[in-house]
Scaffold this motif. Sequence first.
Motif, PDB file in Angstrom:
ATOM      1  N   ARG A  97     -16.408   9.671 -11.121  1.00 61.14           N
ATOM      2  CA  ARG A  97     -16.216   8.228 -11.120  1.00 61.14           C
ATOM      3  C   ARG A  97     -17.355   7.515 -11.845  1.00 61.14           C
ATOM      4  O   ARG A  97     -17.265   6.298 -12.098  1.00 61.14           O
ATOM      5  CB  ARG A  97     -16.064   7.710  -9.689  1.00 61.14           C
ATOM      6  CG  ARG A  97     -14.793   8.211  -9.017  1.00 61.14           C
ATOM      7  CD  ARG A  97     -14.639   7.737  -7.588  1.00 61.14           C
ATOM      8  NE  ARG A  97     -13.446   8.314  -7.005  1.00 61.14           N
ATOM      9  CZ  ARG A  97     -12.249   7.757  -7.024  1.00 61.14           C
ATOM     10  NH1 ARG A  97     -12.079   6.576  -7.602  1.00 61.14           N
ATOM     11  NH2 ARG A  97     -11.205   8.364  -6.475  1.00 61.14           N
ATOM     12  N   SER A 101     -12.678   5.442 -14.876  1.00 63.31           N
ATOM     13  CA  SER A 101     -12.283   4.355 -13.985  1.00 63.31           C
ATOM     14  C   SER A 101     -11.741   4.894 -12.670  1.00 63.31           C
ATOM     15  O   SER A 101     -11.224   6.018 -12.605  1.00 63.31           O
ATOM     16  CB  SER A 101     -11.219   3.483 -14.659  1.00 63.31           C
ATOM     17  OG  SER A 101     -10.000   4.201 -14.792  1.00 63.31           O
ATOM     18  N   ASP A 102     -11.829   4.076 -11.619  1.00 59.64           N
ATOM     19  CA  ASP A 102     -11.303   4.476 -10.317  1.00 59.64           C
ATOM     20  C   ASP A 102      -9.801   4.736 -10.393  1.00 59.64           C
ATOM     21  O   ASP A 102      -9.291   5.658  -9.756  1.00 59.64           O
ATOM     22  CB  ASP A 102     -11.584   3.392  -9.277  1.00 59.64           C
ATOM     23  CG  ASP A 102     -13.048   3.319  -8.886  1.00 59.64           C
ATOM     24  OD1 ASP A 102     -13.782   4.287  -9.187  1.00 59.64           O
ATOM     25  OD2 ASP A 102     -13.468   2.303  -8.308  1.00 59.64           O
ATOM     26  N   GLU A 103      -9.085   3.924 -11.158  1.00 60.33           N
ATOM     27  CA  GLU A 103      -7.634   4.079 -11.280  1.00 60.33           C
ATOM     28  C   GLU A 103      -7.286   5.438 -11.877  1.00 60.33           C
ATOM     29  O   GLU A 103      -6.383   6.128 -11.396  1.00 60.33           O
ATOM     30  CB  GLU A 103      -7.056   2.955 -12.138  1.00 60.33           C
ATOM     31  CG  GLU A 103      -5.532   2.976 -12.234  1.00 60.33           C
ATOM     32  CD  GLU A 103      -4.993   1.876 -13.134  1.00 60.33           C
ATOM     33  OE1 GLU A 103      -3.773   1.631 -13.083  1.00 60.33           O
ATOM     34  OE2 GLU A 103      -5.786   1.289 -13.899  1.00 60.33           O
ATOM     35  N   CYS A 105      -9.279   8.143 -11.956  1.00 58.10           N
ATOM     36  CA  CYS A 105      -9.728   9.203 -11.038  1.00 58.10           C
ATOM     37  C   CYS A 105      -8.741   9.370  -9.886  1.00 58.10           C
ATOM     38  O   CYS A 105      -8.447  10.493  -9.470  1.00 58.10           O
ATOM     39  CB  CYS A 105     -11.118   8.886 -10.502  1.00 58.10           C
ATOM     40  SG  CYS A 105     -12.434   9.081 -11.724  1.00 58.10           S
TER      41      CYS A 105
END
Length: 354
Positions: A97, A101-103, A105
């Motif tokens: 991360r 991006s979190d999305e 990942c």
Amino acid sequence: MHLPPVAGMPGPQAERRRRRTRRAVGCCAALSTFLAASVLLFGLLIWPGRALLFRSGFLLLVWTPAAVKRRPEALVTALEASGPVFIKLAQWLSTRRDLLSDELCDGMGQLHERVSCSVRPEDIRRAEASVPGLEVGKLLGGGCIAQVYAGKLQSNSTWGSETTLSVAVKVRREEVVRLMDTDIQLLRWAAHVVEWLKPELKWLAMGDAVDSFGWYLVQQLDLRIEADNLRQFANDFRSGRVREAKIAVPRVFASTESVMVTELAEGVSLSTFIKEEHPGRVRHQVFVALIDTMARMILVNGFIHGDLHPGNMFISVAPSDGCLLSSASLPKITLIDAGIAVQMDDELRSFAMS
């Protein structure tokens, strides 16, 4: 094609000759085309790099929609369709991360557990032929390297009587062996191209990273290695306890290069556990136990599970008996999928403990 008139030959005869000549020329052209295509096809078939060429073409078709849509779900679909090497790569990248991006990942993290699998009769035949007394049942799930079935194993007890054990049967996907080497070569080639186009990225040593990544993946192809790793972990955690929890490693009953039979893991995966409703006390116990488990691997045992993502840890929570200190009320953590493991040498252990 224009043909000159033939001297001394009547008109109809000249026309028939022209038609025969045109047919002969057409046949020669078709034969030449066929021979050229045959030579080209034969060359592709005997060319050592043909597998890379065909595989590159397939991956181009798979990745084109992801390149056009440019959405995380399209990328995850392409990674899953690309095969085991790319799924493993996505599983690893989902933990970074700091880079992604979190999305993205979160999307790639689904591949820790959500990998397409289906019942394959050849898997069942191979497993039952490899392990006497084994009966393979329903499909439980699978990863990019193997699929796992429920099964029954007939076993002789100490007193000579037969007992039937409920087991997990792990069967390697046959296409994995064929794809692994080709895809590692493609990644190595891609790394060299990137470093050639962007010399400032050479410090990343992407070629060496691909080689290391490939070496660990190859270890997972031989399930006898995983069986040995499970036995080592079982010995390391033979007390059955870590801080705030019990810990277990499935017992190995039988193993071959492509089939492994073990105890069934109790509970649900960690990724499922954290989505469920549990008391804060239980969550704290599991949190402390996981930290203690990793600390023991690194600082005490020197033998580390190299693929300990949330899908490879099962959590079982017993109904509370009212006594917080009771062993029966402690959550239980089961470690599975130990195909990748690292034996720390003395220098690395000294560094970790300093």
